[in-house]
Design an enzyme around this catalytic site. Structure first.
Site, mmCIF file in Angstrom:
data_model
loop_
_atom_site.group_PDB
_atom_site.id
_atom_site.type_symbol
_atom_site.label_atom_id
_atom_site.label_comp_id
_atom_site.label_asym_id
_atom_site.label_seq_id
_atom_site.Cartn_x
_atom_site.Cartn_y
_atom_site.Cartn_z
ATOM 1 N N TYR A 56 -90.053 113.786 -23.132
ATOM 2 C CA TYR A 56 -89.949 114.280 -24.510
ATOM 3 C C TYR A 56 -91.160 115.175 -24.799
ATOM 4 O O TYR A 56 -92.202 114.734 -25.281
ATOM 5 C CB TYR A 56 -89.816 113.124 -25.512
ATOM 6 C CG TYR A 56 -88.538 112.334 -25.360
ATOM 7 C CD1 TYR A 56 -87.465 112.847 -24.635
ATOM 8 C CD2 TYR A 56 -88.389 111.087 -25.950
ATOM 9 C CE1 TYR A 56 -86.290 112.123 -24.480
ATOM 10 C CE2 TYR A 56 -87.206 110.363 -25.801
ATOM 11 C CZ TYR A 56 -86.169 110.889 -25.059
ATOM 12 O OH TYR A 56 -85.006 110.168 -24.909
ATOM 13 N N HIS A 131 -84.101 107.153 -16.499
ATOM 14 C CA HIS A 131 -83.557 108.034 -17.539
ATOM 15 C C HIS A 131 -82.125 108.492 -17.253
ATOM 16 O O HIS A 131 -81.296 108.580 -18.163
ATOM 17 C CB HIS A 131 -84.482 109.250 -17.711
ATOM 18 C CG HIS A 131 -84.456 109.849 -19.082
ATOM 19 N ND1 HIS A 131 -85.562 110.362 -19.694
ATOM 20 C CD2 HIS A 131 -83.461 110.027 -19.979
ATOM 21 C CE1 HIS A 131 -85.240 110.828 -20.885
ATOM 22 N NE2 HIS A 131 -83.967 110.643 -21.085
ATOM 23 N N SER A 211 -78.689 109.298 -29.527
ATOM 24 C CA SER A 211 -78.096 110.237 -30.498
ATOM 25 C C SER A 211 -77.037 109.535 -31.347
ATOM 26 O O SER A 211 -75.900 110.010 -31.458
ATOM 27 C CB SER A 211 -77.513 111.470 -29.802
ATOM 28 O OG SER A 211 -78.537 112.249 -29.222
ATOM 29 N N PRO A 212 -77.383 108.418 -31.996
ATOM 30 C CA PRO A 212 -76.378 107.634 -32.725
ATOM 31 C C PRO A 212 -75.798 108.365 -33.934
ATOM 32 O O PRO A 212 -74.752 107.981 -34.450
ATOM 33 C CB PRO A 212 -77.148 106.382 -33.168
ATOM 34 C CG PRO A 212 -78.579 106.827 -33.216
ATOM 35 C CD PRO A 212 -78.728 107.817 -32.095
ATOM 36 N N LEU A 213 -76.479 109.436 -34.364
ATOM 37 C CA LEU A 213 -75.970 110.200 -35.509
ATOM 38 C C LEU A 213 -75.390 111.538 -35.057
ATOM 39 O O LEU A 213 -75.133 112.415 -35.874
ATOM 40 C CB LEU A 213 -77.100 110.419 -36.535
ATOM 41 C CG LEU A 213 -77.745 109.118 -37.036
ATOM 42 C CD1 LEU A 213 -78.955 109.411 -37.914
ATOM 43 C CD2 LEU A 213 -76.726 108.279 -37.792
ATOM 44 N N GLY A 214 -75.211 111.677 -33.761
ATOM 45 C CA GLY A 214 -74.601 112.902 -33.234
ATOM 46 C C GLY A 214 -75.605 113.907 -32.706
ATOM 47 O O GLY A 214 -75.224 115.000 -32.298
ATOM 48 N N GLY A 215 -76.906 113.541 -32.745
ATOM 49 C CA GLY A 215 -77.921 114.421 -32.184
ATOM 50 C C GLY A 215 -78.677 115.200 -33.250
ATOM 51 O O GLY A 215 -78.207 115.356 -34.388
HETATM 52 N N1 LIG Z 1 -81.443 108.485 -22.831
HETATM 53 C C1 LIG Z 1 -81.145 109.731 -23.103
HETATM 54 O O1 LIG Z 1 -80.673 110.509 -22.253
HETATM 55 C C2 LIG Z 1 -81.361 110.227 -24.505
HETATM 56 C C3 LIG Z 1 -80.840 111.464 -24.929
HETATM 57 C C4 LIG Z 1 -81.055 111.859 -26.245
HETATM 58 C C5 LIG Z 1 -81.779 111.035 -27.105
HETATM 59 N N2 LIG Z 1 -82.301 109.847 -26.657
HETATM 60 C C6 LIG Z 1 -83.049 108.935 -27.556
HETATM 61 O O2 LIG Z 1 -82.208 108.653 -28.670
HETATM 62 C C7 LIG Z 1 -82.911 108.943 -29.872
HETATM 63 C C8 LIG Z 1 -81.955 109.373 -30.956
HETATM 64 O O3 LIG Z 1 -81.248 110.517 -30.574
HETATM 65 P P1 LIG Z 1 -81.504 111.956 -31.226
HETATM 66 O O4 LIG Z 1 -82.839 111.984 -31.838
HETATM 67 O O5 LIG Z 1 -81.147 112.940 -30.174
HETATM 68 O O6 LIG Z 1 -80.333 112.097 -32.289
HETATM 69 P P2 LIG Z 1 -79.886 111.315 -33.615
HETATM 70 O O7 LIG Z 1 -80.611 110.045 -33.733
HETATM 71 O O8 LIG Z 1 -78.418 111.283 -33.573
HETATM 72 O O9 LIG Z 1 -80.320 112.345 -34.739
HETATM 73 C C9 LIG Z 1 -81.681 112.566 -34.991
HETATM 74 C C10 LIG Z 1 -81.821 113.320 -36.280
HETATM 75 O O10 LIG Z 1 -81.210 112.576 -37.309
HETATM 76 C C11 LIG Z 1 -81.906 112.766 -38.504
HETATM 77 N N3 LIG Z 1 -81.789 111.501 -39.224
HETATM 78 C C12 LIG Z 1 -82.167 110.268 -38.808
HETATM 79 N N4 LIG Z 1 -81.841 109.338 -39.731
HETATM 80 C C13 LIG Z 1 -81.251 110.015 -40.761
HETATM 81 C C14 LIG Z 1 -80.703 109.598 -41.984
HETATM 82 N N5 LIG Z 1 -80.673 108.321 -42.343
HETATM 83 N N6 LIG Z 1 -80.170 110.555 -42.795
HETATM 84 C C15 LIG Z 1 -80.169 111.858 -42.434
HETATM 85 N N7 LIG Z 1 -80.682 112.305 -41.255
HETATM 86 C C16 LIG Z 1 -81.208 111.377 -40.423
HETATM 87 C C17 LIG Z 1 -83.329 113.043 -38.124
HETATM 88 O O11 LIG Z 1 -83.828 114.022 -39.007
HETATM 89 P P3 LIG Z 1 -85.392 114.300 -39.224
HETATM 90 O O12 LIG Z 1 -85.884 114.800 -37.892
HETATM 91 O O13 LIG Z 1 -85.399 115.333 -40.290
HETATM 92 O O14 LIG Z 1 -86.039 113.019 -39.592
HETATM 93 C C18 LIG Z 1 -83.260 113.476 -36.674
HETATM 94 O O15 LIG Z 1 -83.631 114.811 -36.449
HETATM 95 C C19 LIG Z 1 -83.901 110.037 -29.457
HETATM 96 O O16 LIG Z 1 -84.934 110.173 -30.386
HETATM 97 C C20 LIG Z 1 -84.331 109.513 -28.117
HETATM 98 O O17 LIG Z 1 -85.300 108.490 -28.288
HETATM 99 C C21 LIG Z 1 -82.091 109.441 -25.381
#
Ligand SMILES: NC(=O)c1ccc[n+]([C@@H]2O[C@H](COP(=O)([O-])OP(=O)(O)OC[C@H]3O[C@@H](n4cnc5c(N)ncnc54)[C@H](OP(=O)(O)O)[C@@H]3O)[C@@H](O)[C@H]2O)c1
Length: 291
Positions: A56, A131, A211-215
């Protein structure tokens, strides 16, 4: 916040964790002070599982950027608070020129793990996740190296990420695996179809939806213009994002979403998903909307 077991580790973590990736990637990356503030805010709000990775970062000139932030935030906490936290990191991806490239060679995983220990400022990593499987390296060699690192005390527990069920089965023949982290959200329901969700729950592994919220690019628009989601959100005085996290939590007792956040407001909203109770009919409605 309700807690959930982190697989068979004996550790209990808040049902909602923090995905730290947006603190290091563009365009969301905040200033270092703001990033440290977000991590401290998450901890003060009751989050005790933080997901990170050596990869990251913007590119491989700053590998470990996200882990260094977390290490710095942890070093500013009193020891009794630090001890309550579970930092889950990962190795097995590299970032040449900002691309995401798999590297599961044992020598790389060993060097990556040792670098992560330094960046996080810890003697052992509580949860070290492979990973993503590298097709150029036999899985047994990659997982075998993690097992060696565990035997040496550098890793407490081993997790896997982006694994299919057959890969999980192979890994479990070599080492005790406590968690699986795969993409899972309203827009990606693969784990319900590919068997990884059912298998993980049957084996009592923690399932961490990534990416529980779609990324990062799509999260804020979740549910926009969908009358059913908007109606349910109004009824529960909850955001669509909170509904989505509560819906994911309903999918299994070992599911622990790790929504990413670069702002405190996102955390303030998401953590309440752990207390949001949706009826069987409402969950079925969400299942239909997000099919
Ligand atoms: N293992 C893997 O291959 C892999 C791949 C991708 C991600 N990950 C992990 O999974 C985590 C989550 O995935 P992600 O960050 O890609 O996507 P995500 O959790 O689906 O979306 C992240 C975005 O959601 C916004 N958000 C969070 N909570 C919210 C809420 N309650 N209301 C409105 N917006 C909200 C955040 O905005 P703000 O930034 O403005 O706060 C953030 O930018 C990553 O941080 C990482 O640790 C792992």
């Amino acid at each position: 916040m309700q807690t959930r077991p982190l697989g068979s580790t004996g550790l209990q973590v808040g049902a909602i964790g923090l995905g730290a990736m947006p603190l290091s990637l563009r365009p969301s990356r905040p200033s270092e002070d703001d990033a440290l503030g977000v991590i401290h805010h998450a901890i003060a709000s009751g989050i005790n599982l933080i997901d990170t990775a050596d990869a990251y970062c913007i590119d491989d000139t700053e590998t470990g950027h996200n882990e260094r932030l977390i290490g710095k935030a942890l070093s500013q906490l009193p020891p009794h608070e630090r001890d309550k936290l579970v930092v889950a990191t990962k190795g097995g991806l590299v970032r040449p020129g900002g691309r995401w490239v798999r590297n599961g060679r044992p020598d790389h995983l060993r060097a990556a793990c040792e670098h992560s220990l330094q960046c996080l400022g810890v003697e052992a990593i509580t949860l070290y996740q492979y990973h993503a499987p590298d097709p150029k390296v036999p899985l047994a060699e990659s997982i075998g190296e993690l097992k060696k690192l565990q035997d040496e005390g550098k890793i407490r527990h081993i997790g896997v990420s982006n694994f299919a069920t057959d890969q999980l089965e192979k890994a479990r023949r070599i080492a005790s695996v406590v968690s699986i982290q795969n993409e899972y959200s309203p827009s990606c329901r693969d784990p319900e179809l590919d068997g990884t969700l059912a298998e993980s729950q049957a084996l009592r592994l923690a399932f961490l939806p990534w990416s529980p919220l779609g990324g990062m690019d799509s999260a804020k628009a979740l549910g926009d213009g969908d009358a059913v989601i908007e109606h349910l959100a109004r009824r529960h005085r909850a955001s669509p994002q909170r509904l989505a996290l509560a819906w994911l939590l309903s999918k299994g007792p070992m599911v622990i979403p790790i929504p990413g956040a670069s702002r405190r407001e996102s955390i303030d909203d998401s953590i309440h998903a752990a207390d949001l109770i949706l009826s069987v009919d409402e969950l079925a409605e969400l299942d239909r909307c997000w099919a």
